[in-house]
Design an enzyme around this catalytic site. Structure first.
Site, PDB file in Angstrom:
ATOM      1  N   SER A  75      42.872  35.108  39.780  1.00  0.00           N
ATOM      2  CA  SER A  75      42.641  34.302  38.569  1.00  0.00           C
ATOM      3  C   SER A  75      43.742  33.293  38.281  1.00  0.00           C
ATOM      4  O   SER A  75      43.606  32.488  37.351  1.00  0.00           O
ATOM      5  CB  SER A  75      42.470  35.219  37.354  1.00  0.00           C
TER       6      SER A  75
ATOM      7  N   LYS B 215      42.871  29.694  37.823  1.00  0.00           N
ATOM      8  CA  LYS B 215      42.499  29.065  36.559  1.00  0.00           C
ATOM      9  C   LYS B 215      43.527  28.031  36.084  1.00  0.00           C
ATOM     10  O   LYS B 215      43.229  27.233  35.183  1.00  0.00           O
ATOM     11  CB  LYS B 215      42.282  30.126  35.492  1.00  0.00           C
TER      12      LYS B 215
ATOM     13  N   SER C 251      42.095  35.805  30.431  1.00  0.00           N
ATOM     14  CA  SER C 251      41.654  35.433  31.774  1.00  0.00           C
ATOM     15  C   SER C 251      40.136  35.451  31.859  1.00  0.00           C
ATOM     16  O   SER C 251      39.543  35.934  32.834  1.00  0.00           O
ATOM     17  CB  SER C 251      42.257  36.347  32.846  1.00  0.00           C
TER      18      SER C 251
END
Length: 486
Positions: A52, A55, A112
């Site tokens: 993640s 991102k 997240s």
């Protein structure tokens, strides 16, 4: 658990503070945000799954869209069925549920949230696939060692970024869009009446002074990843850890790197302060300083009470010397050199060495060096002394010249016919050395009127001081059609 985590992290810091830090993660990087200086690197160029942490690119492109006027922080986004079907970390958006861009950015940073990341991507580019194309185009434009397969970091078989590229991406995000820290510094956030804790336990449990971001990531393939940042007294450190064995391990390792980064920076700033008060350099020239010649300037450092890296460049007669900037390690006995062109003039030559410390402080060492009293002279010869030329013929006239000094002279020079400069055969920076240089001009008989002509190669036609004004002539007789050579 909080006390145990802090203790283990502190032990790791203490164990490495006297020397270089080390981490168990297979890949990591530690960078100063302001200078870009890398303080620690381990497999920094190896592309690994970022989970993640992907991102960060999604956030950056979203904030660029806001800056461009495409949307605002208050723009309301309606969640699509695709965005709501992501699974994994999320705030459990329902199809057609609406949330502002600001709240979605907050959810991506704190929780997240995969659903919010995809919703932002679809809004920015029209579809997630189009957004991923933009992610890869941006990475290529910036020279990042990265490839993206989705907007939220779930696909381990397609997302891959090197630690150095991730650090550069974080550096750019913070520099261009500092508002991101308003979101990433939140220890918790509430959506739909439910409170979510930040995935960044260093922040949530206040384990690192000044920490205010940035992004965690975890998948089976990527392991535990974290790109973190903290700021103290105006100094910001960025750290990247990829592939750690556990959530706790990535935080211990990130904590150790951040503390080590601030420790290194403080030690370096102490060294810079010491250098500011003790810097001394003796400036000199290797050999005589003849006008319009290339000479080597030298600076020898002494009296320093600390050592540090810096950059130096030279100034001559008040002007920077092009190409003279170079890195140097400042220590007693270090020498900085540069080849410069000595300008024509009278009296002592002002020179300066400018030292730029990494904190931007400029230190100057100045001197006035004596110019050579003798002028620069030249020896040359034409390929002929006198010639006769038929109108229907042409002839290449060679010329060779050398500088009488054991150096290179750079002066105006050119070919002249009957006292007038020949177009396209003038050189404002004719470079000639002690081994000599050749030139040449082709005479075309039909371009010359019958009779006497004078071809010259002139050096220093503008009479620069300290340089010989020299002319090397060739007498030419152009014959008429009825004349013959006697």
């Amino acid at each position: 658990m909080k006390k145990l985590l802090a203790l283990l992290g502190a032990l790791l810091v203490l164990g490495t503070s006297a020397g270089a830090v080390d981490v168990a993660a297979p890949s990591a990087l530690l960078m100063e945000k302001e200078t870009g200086a890398v303080l620690y690197a381990k497999n920094e160029h190896e592309k690994l799954e970022p989970a993640s942490v992907t991102k960060i690119m999604t956030i950056l492109l979203t904030m660029e869209a806001i800056d461009s006027g495409q949307m605002s922080y208050d723009t309301v986004i309606t969640a699509s069925a695709h965005a709501c079907s992501m699974g994994g970390s999320q705030i459990w958006l329902k199809e057609n549920e609406q949330l502002s861009v600001s709240d979605m950015l907050k959810a991506v940073c704190v929780v997240s949230a995969n659903d919010c990341a995809v919703a932002l991507a679809e809004t920015v580019a029209g579809s997630e696939d189009a957004f991923v194309e933009r992610m890869n185009e941006t990475a290529a434009q910036w020279g990042l060692n990265a490839h993206f397969a989705d907007s939220f970091g779930f696909q381990d078989d397609g997302n891959a970024v090197s630690p150095r590229s991730m650090a550069l991406l974080a550096q750019r995000l913070i520099a261009d869009h500092p508002r991101i820290l308003d979101y990433s510094s939140l220890p918790e956030a509430t959506f739909q009446g439910k409170t979510f804790l930040s995935t960044n336990t260093l922040l949530r449990e206040n384990m690192v002074e000044g920490i205010d971001g940035l992004k965690t990531g975890t998948t089976d393939g990527a392991g535990c990843c974290f790109t973190g940042t903290a700021q103290r007294e105006g100094r910001r450190i960025i750290t990247v850890v990829m592939g750690s064995a556990s959530h706790a391990a990535r935080m211990w390792e990130s904590q150790a790197l951040l503390e080590y980064g601030f420790s290194c920076r403080q030690a370096r700033e102490n060294a810079w302060s010491a250098i500011e008060g003790s810097l001394h350099a003796d400036l000199s020239a290797q050999g005589p300083l003849w006008a319009q010649t290339e000479a080597t300037l030298s600076a020898s450092f002494s009296g320093l009470t600390a050592e540090a890296g810096a950059r130096v460049h030279w100034e001559v007669d008040g002007l920077p010397v092009e190409g003279s900037e170079t890195p140097i390690w400042l220590m007693n006995g270090a020498v900085a050199e540069a080849t410069v062109l000595v300008p024509a003039g009278e009296g002592p030559l002002p020179v300066a060495l400018v030292v730029t410390l990494p904190n931007g402080v400029l230190l100057r060492q100045e001197a006035e060096l004596e110019r050579a009293s003798e002028p620069v002279t030249f020896t040359g010869r034409m390929g002929a002394r006198r010639l006769e030329l038929y109108p229907e013929t042409s002839l290449r006239i060679p010329f060779r010249v050398r500088c009488d000094r054991d150096t290179y002279s750079v002066i105006p020079a050119g070919w002249y016919l009957d006292g007038e400069p020949i177009p396209l055969f003038q050189n404002a920076a004719f470079r000639v050395g002690p081994e000599g240089r050749t030139s040449g001009y082709t005479l075309v008989g039909e371009e010359l009127a019958p009779g006497e002509h004078l071809l010259e190669f002139r050096l220093n036609p503008g009479a620069l001081p300290g340089v010989e004004q020299a002319s090397f002539p060739l007498e030419i007789l152009t014959l008429s059609d009825l004349e013959t050579a006697a």
